[in-house]
Design a protein around this motif. Structure first.
Motif, short mmCIF file in Angstrom:
data_model
loop_
_atom_site.label_atom_id
_atom_site.label_comp_id
_atom_site.label_asym_id
_atom_site.label_seq_id
_atom_site.Cartn_x
_atom_site.Cartn_y
_atom_site.Cartn_z
N THR A 137 0.83 -1.20 0.00
CA THR A 137 0.00 0.00 0.00
C THR A 137 0.87 1.26 0.00
O THR A 137 2.08 1.21 0.25
CB THR A 137 -0.95 0.03 1.20
OG1 THR A 137 -1.92 1.08 1.02
CG2 THR A 137 -0.20 0.24 2.50
N PHE A 138 0.26 2.37 -0.31
CA PHE A 138 0.95 3.66 -0.35
C PHE A 138 -0.09 4.77 -0.32
O PHE A 138 -1.28 4.54 -0.52
CB PHE A 138 1.83 3.78 -1.60
CG PHE A 138 1.08 3.52 -2.89
CD1 PHE A 138 0.33 4.52 -3.51
CD2 PHE A 138 1.13 2.26 -3.49
CE1 PHE A 138 -0.37 4.27 -4.68
CE2 PHE A 138 0.43 2.01 -4.68
CZ PHE A 138 -0.31 3.01 -5.27
N GLN A 139 0.37 5.98 -0.09
CA GLN A 139 -0.52 7.14 -0.05
C GLN A 139 0.16 8.32 -0.74
O GLN A 139 1.30 8.68 -0.41
CB GLN A 139 -0.88 7.50 1.39
CG GLN A 139 -1.92 8.62 1.51
CD GLN A 139 -2.46 8.74 2.93
OE1 GLN A 139 -2.38 7.79 3.71
NE2 GLN A 139 -3.02 9.88 3.25
N ASP A 191 8.13 10.80 -12.47
CA ASP A 191 8.88 12.04 -12.70
C ASP A 191 8.53 13.06 -11.62
O ASP A 191 7.78 14.02 -11.86
CB ASP A 191 8.54 12.59 -14.09
CG ASP A 191 9.42 13.76 -14.49
OD1 ASP A 191 10.35 14.10 -13.74
OD2 ASP A 191 9.18 14.34 -15.57
N PRO A 192 9.08 12.88 -10.41
CA PRO A 192 8.68 13.76 -9.29
C PRO A 192 9.02 15.23 -9.49
O PRO A 192 8.35 16.09 -8.94
CB PRO A 192 9.47 13.17 -8.10
CG PRO A 192 10.58 12.38 -8.72
CD PRO A 192 10.04 11.85 -10.00
N THR A 198 7.02 13.48 -3.98
CA THR A 198 8.45 13.78 -4.02
C THR A 198 9.23 12.50 -4.36
O THR A 198 8.68 11.39 -4.34
CB THR A 198 8.92 14.29 -2.66
OG1 THR A 198 8.76 13.25 -1.68
CG2 THR A 198 8.12 15.51 -2.22
N GLN A 199 10.50 12.69 -4.65
CA GLN A 199 11.38 11.54 -4.90
C GLN A 199 11.35 10.58 -3.72
O GLN A 199 11.29 9.35 -3.89
CB GLN A 199 12.81 12.03 -5.15
CG GLN A 199 13.83 10.94 -5.45
CD GLN A 199 13.76 10.44 -6.87
OE1 GLN A 199 13.39 11.17 -7.77
NE2 GLN A 199 14.10 9.17 -7.06
N GLU A 200 11.39 11.14 -2.52
CA GLU A 200 11.40 10.32 -1.30
C GLU A 200 10.10 9.54 -1.14
O GLU A 200 10.09 8.42 -0.60
CB GLU A 200 11.63 11.21 -0.07
CG GLU A 200 13.01 11.83 0.05
CD GLU A 200 13.25 12.94 -0.97
OE1 GLU A 200 12.25 13.52 -1.46
OE2 GLU A 200 14.42 13.23 -1.27
N PRO A 250 10.15 4.48 -2.87
CA PRO A 250 9.78 3.22 -2.23
C PRO A 250 8.64 2.50 -2.96
O PRO A 250 8.58 1.26 -2.96
CB PRO A 250 9.35 3.65 -0.82
CG PRO A 250 9.99 4.98 -0.60
CD PRO A 250 10.01 5.63 -1.94
N ILE A 251 7.75 3.27 -3.58
CA ILE A 251 6.64 2.66 -4.31
C ILE A 251 7.15 1.99 -5.58
O ILE A 251 6.78 0.85 -5.90
CB ILE A 251 5.57 3.72 -4.66
CG1 ILE A 251 5.06 4.39 -3.39
CG2 ILE A 251 4.41 3.09 -5.44
CD1 ILE A 251 4.17 5.59 -3.64
#
Length: 220
Positions: A68-70, A131-132, A159-161, A165-166
Motif C-alpha cells: 500500500t501507499f498514499q 517524474d517527481p 516527491t522523490q522520497e 519506495p513505491i
C-alpha cells in the motif's frame, strides 16, 4: 589461342554474373524469411498471452497482498491504495512529459473504460508518477484532461522520497535522463481484496484484454 582466351573470359564473366544472381536470390530469401518471422512474431504476441487458472490474461502474480501507499492526486486529494478495497484496481506508472508510451497507455485505459460500459464505475485506476520533479498536480490534471481521464483515475504525484519506495515495491525502474524518463512500462491488476493478480505489459496490452480481466475480477 585467341578463341581459348575469349572462351575463358566469357566463362569468367558468366561465373561472376551467376554468383551475383545467386547472392541476390539468397538475400531475398533471407529477407523474406525474416519478414515472415517478424510478422508471425507480432501476431503471436497479439494473440497468445499467458492465461492464469482464473482466466486472467497476463503474468500470474500469485495473489500476494499489494504494497500500500498514499500520495496526492491531480486534484490535490490524498489517495491511499488501502482505501481502494471493494473494487478492482488498475495500477500503472507514467509521467506527463512522456512522448510516446504514456499517452498511449492513457488512451488505452480510456478505451478500456468505454468497453466496460456501466462497469467502469466499479473500477479504480491509479497512475503513479515516475517524474517527481515535473509531475505537479497541475501537470497531472492537464495530462488527465488531454486523455479524457480527469475524473476516471487518480494521477498520483509526490516527491522523490515518497515515490522511490513505491517504485521499488512494484519492481519499477525509473531514471531521468535529460528530458526523458526511462521507466518500466507496467500495469498491475489488484483484486477487490487488495491482492496482486496479474502483471500486464504497458506497451502491449489491449483495451479488450484489460476489459476482459476486469470483468473477471468484478465477478469474484
Amino acid at each position: 589461342m585467341t578463341s581459348i582466351r575469349m572462351s575463358w573470359r566469357l566463362a569468367s564473366r558468366l561465373s561472376v554474373i551467376t554468383f551475383a544472381v545467386l547472392v541476390i536470390i539468397i538475400v531475398a530469401l533471407v529477407q523474406a524469411t525474416n519478414g515472415s518471422k517478424t510478422q508471425n512474431g507480432d501476431t503471436t504476441n497479439n494473440t497468445t498471452t499467458s492465461v492464469t487458472s482464473d482466466g486472467l490474461q497476463g503474468v500470474d502474480l500469485g495473489g500476494k497482498v499489494a504494497p500500500t501507499f498514499q500520495l496526492t492526486d491531480q486534484y490535490g486529494k490524498s489517495v491511499s491504495l488501502a482505501d481502494m478495497k471493494g473494487k478492482p484496481v488498475i495500477l500503472t506508472f507514467l509521467y506527463t512529459n512522456c512522448p510516446d508510451i504514456c499517452p498511449l497507455t492513457a488512451e488505452h485505459l480510456h478505451s478500456t473504460l468505454q468497453a466496460l460500459g456501466s462497469d467502469a464505475s466499479n473500477v479504480n485506476i491509479l497512475a503513479v508518477s515516475t517524474d517527481p520533479k515535473r509531475d505537479t498536480t497541475e501537470a497531472a490534471l492537464n495530462f488527465s484532461r488531454q486523455h479524457n481521464m480527469q475524473d476516471s483515475w487518480h494521477y498520483l504525484v509526490g516527491t522523490q522520497e515518497q515515490l522511490s519506495p513505491i517504485w521499488s515495491s512494484y519492481s519499477v525502474y525509473a531514471q531521468t535522463q535529460q528530458q526523458i524518463v526511462n521507466h518500466t512500462s507496467a500495469l498491475y491488476l489488484i483484486d477487490k481484496q487488495g491482492h496482486e493478480r496479474v502483471f500486464m505489459n504497458g506497451d502491449t496490452f489491449t483495451p479488450s484484454q484489460l476489459a476482459a480481466n476486469i470483468k473477471i475480477l468484478l465477478k469474484e
